[in-house]
Design an enzyme around this catalytic site. Structure first.
Site, mmCIF file in Angstrom:
data_model
loop_
_atom_site.group_PDB
_atom_site.id
_atom_site.type_symbol
_atom_site.label_atom_id
_atom_site.label_comp_id
_atom_site.label_asym_id
_atom_site.label_seq_id
_atom_site.Cartn_x
_atom_site.Cartn_y
_atom_site.Cartn_z
ATOM 1 C CE LYS A 180 -1.792 2.863 2.448
ATOM 2 N NZ LYS A 180 -1.815 4.383 2.410
ATOM 3 N N GLY A 232 7.013 4.793 8.427
ATOM 4 C CA GLY A 232 6.172 5.979 8.582
ATOM 5 C C GLY A 232 6.309 6.563 9.966
ATOM 6 C CB SER A 233 4.125 8.901 11.773
ATOM 7 O OG SER A 233 2.910 8.195 11.969
ATOM 8 C CB THR A 234 6.696 7.398 16.281
ATOM 9 O OG1 THR A 234 8.059 7.452 15.827
ATOM 10 C CG2 THR A 234 6.660 6.669 17.619
ATOM 11 C CD GLU A 235 -0.764 9.882 15.733
ATOM 12 O OE1 GLU A 235 -1.986 9.909 15.938
ATOM 13 O OE2 GLU A 235 -0.140 10.804 15.183
ATOM 14 N N GLY A 237 2.957 3.714 13.779
ATOM 15 C CA GLY A 237 3.687 2.509 14.150
ATOM 16 C C GLY A 237 3.176 1.918 15.457
ATOM 17 C CD GLU A 254 12.796 3.829 8.665
ATOM 18 O OE1 GLU A 254 12.723 4.798 9.464
ATOM 19 O OE2 GLU A 254 12.743 3.946 7.437
ATOM 20 C CB CYS A 288 12.709 8.607 9.001
ATOM 21 S SG CYS A 288 13.551 7.457 7.898
ATOM 22 C CD GLU A 385 10.336 12.275 12.100
ATOM 23 O OE1 GLU A 385 11.246 11.788 11.411
ATOM 24 O OE2 GLU A 385 9.313 11.643 12.433
#
Length: 474
Positions: A180, A232-235, A237, A254, A288, A385
């Site tokens: 995706k 992508g973003s930590t959120e 993730g 990652e 990142c 970030e």
């Protein structure tokens, strides 16, 4: 100042269709969700209408991948390698077309998509093609088996490169894929689907479903997906980690970063300035592992900042398809709003903001290269970030203080060290809690080298021999 004449790359090498479907079981098919439009961030021009994959469409894609898995995984590694080599060569042959399309859809300068992204994309497929018949020697057992169906969700900052990082090792190991791409940058993934057909890849081995977060969630949460890979973003993730907990799925994440770029007083100053610029302004800071925190030894702060400001005055911001452009467009209106919000907060918290004189185009999403000085470790611009061309400058006196400040972050993806002393580089690398530590360079990537982070930057490694582990049942 010497003025360059415009040197635009031609758009004629790319044929963008008015609308795109989903790529499932070797064919382009209609999606049953509400279509969306992808735009050129440099001009806000609509490029194409793209299908949205509903949960039913994702199910079709996963079933196609499952059906193809038996035949694909049974092929000798040398046969799978032939397909990967073929894909790599086609990418090289069509690299100009892919680079232009990437810059149109993403906003990054053509110089970067042409000279950095595309060579690395081909290199990843070549590299993992070489591993396909040598998996028994990778260190994961004499006869490692593929995991099954891999559900992969990739970001918008390096759309085609992140696709290569995910798909190449998965196919080399004998897995099949449902990928995706990001909602704002789907076009190069859909062109890659055409490349799969051109390479005669068996139907169902690679499936590409487009859409927003709901489509990605359907891929991640599908019960017949054996392996989840997300960049992508930590959120997001965190959401993925929670949603797959207890499911038995293999997961690699990652996520974000807030890398320290550490410059000691004995560093080669001009070289360090180039590394700082590359570390934070490459790809508009949409990286990142960007060196978004500059830690400079107190004794050279003034000299370094003077040199850095002079260098920023020579950067050219504008049309991503102009070969002279150094800084392109911010990827989306939403990301531009985020960069502006955190930059305004930086000023409100007391940091001093500086940008070179920079005329921004009237249309599109643009933000000038920006430096903040007088930054405290407690400031949000030093902790969160930004994911944009914004550099926070802090100082240190001793190597121990540099390590303490560099590690004072919830992230742990990368770091840079600039010094003439090899012993100091090795000492710093052993102390820095970062997955990648660059020495007297920054943002250097190679398919043979593993990449990944600690703490809130995720877990698992991509690239190198280490990148095979996530796609093998070991």
């Amino acid at each position: 100042m010497f003025e360059y004449a415009p040197a635009p790359e031609s758009r004629d090498v790319v044929g963008i269709r008015p609308s795109y479907g989903l790529f499932i079981d070797g064919e382009f098919v209609d999606g049953t969700g509400t279509p969306f439009k992808t735009v050129n961030p440099a001009s806000e021009e609509v490029l194409a209408e793209v299908a949205t994959a509903s949960p039913d469409d994702v199910d079709r894609a996963v079933r196609a991948a499952r059906k193809a898995f038996g035949g694909w995984s049974a092929l000798p590694g040398s046969e799978r390698a032939k397909y990967l080599f073929r894909i790599a060569r086609i990418i090289q042959e069509r690299s100009r077309e892919l680079a232009v399309l990437e810059s149109l859809d993403n906003g990054k300068p053509i110089r970067e998509s042409r000279d950095v992204d595309l060579p690395l994309v081909a290199a990843h497929f070549f590299y993992y093609a070489g591993w396909a018949d040598k998996l028994g020697y990778a260190g994961y057992g004499a006869d490692p088996r593929p995991v099954g169906v891999a559900g992969q969700v990739i970001p918008w900052n390096f759309p085609l490169l992140m696709l290569a990082w995910k798909i190449a090792p998965a196919l080399a190991c004998g897995n099949t894929v449902v990928l995706k791409p990001a909602e704002t940058t789907p076009l190069t993934a859909l062109l890659f689907a055409e490349i799969c057909r051109q390479a005669d890849l068996p139907p169902g081995v690679v499936n590409i479903v487009t859409g927003a977060g709901e489509t990605g969630a359907a891929v991640v949460n599908h019960p017949d997906v054996d392996k989840v890979a997300f960049t992508g973003s930590t959120e997001v993730g965190r959401q993925i980690a929670r949603s797959v907990a207890g499911s038995g799925k293999k997961v690699t994440l990652e996520l974000g970063g807030k890398a320290a770029n550490i410059v000691f007083e004995d560093a080669a100053l001009d070289q360090a300035v180039e590394g700082i610029v590359n570390g934070i302004f490459f790809n508009q800071g949409h990286v990142c592992c960007a060196g978004s925190r500059l830690l400079v030894q107190e004794s050279i702060e003034a000299e370094l900042l003077d040199a850095l400001k002079r260098r920023l005055g020579t950067l050219r911001l504008g049309d991503p398809l102009d070969k002279n452009t150094d800084i392109g467009a911010i990827n989306s209106a939403a990301q531009l709003a985020r960069i502006r919000e955190l930059s305004d907060l930086g000023e409100a918290e007391g940091a001093e903001r500086w940008s070179p004189p920079c005329a921004l185009p009237d249309k599109g999403f643009w933000f000038p290269p920006t430096i903040f000085t007088g930054v405290a470790q407690s400031h949000r611009i030093a902790r969160e970030e930004v994911f944009g061309p914004v550099l926070s400058v802090l100082t240190f006196r001793t190597p121990a203080e540099a390590v303490e400040k560099a590690n004072n972050t919830p992230f742990g993806l990368s770091a840079g060290v600039w010094t003439e002393k090899g012993s100091r580089i090795l000492w710093m690398a052993s102390k820095l809690r970062a997955g990648v530590v660059w020495a007297n360079t920054f943002n250097r990537f190679d398919p043979t080298s593993p990449f990944g982070g600690y703490k809130e930057s995720g877990y698992g490694r991509e690239g190198g021999r280490h990148g095979l582990e996530a796609y093998l049942d070991v």
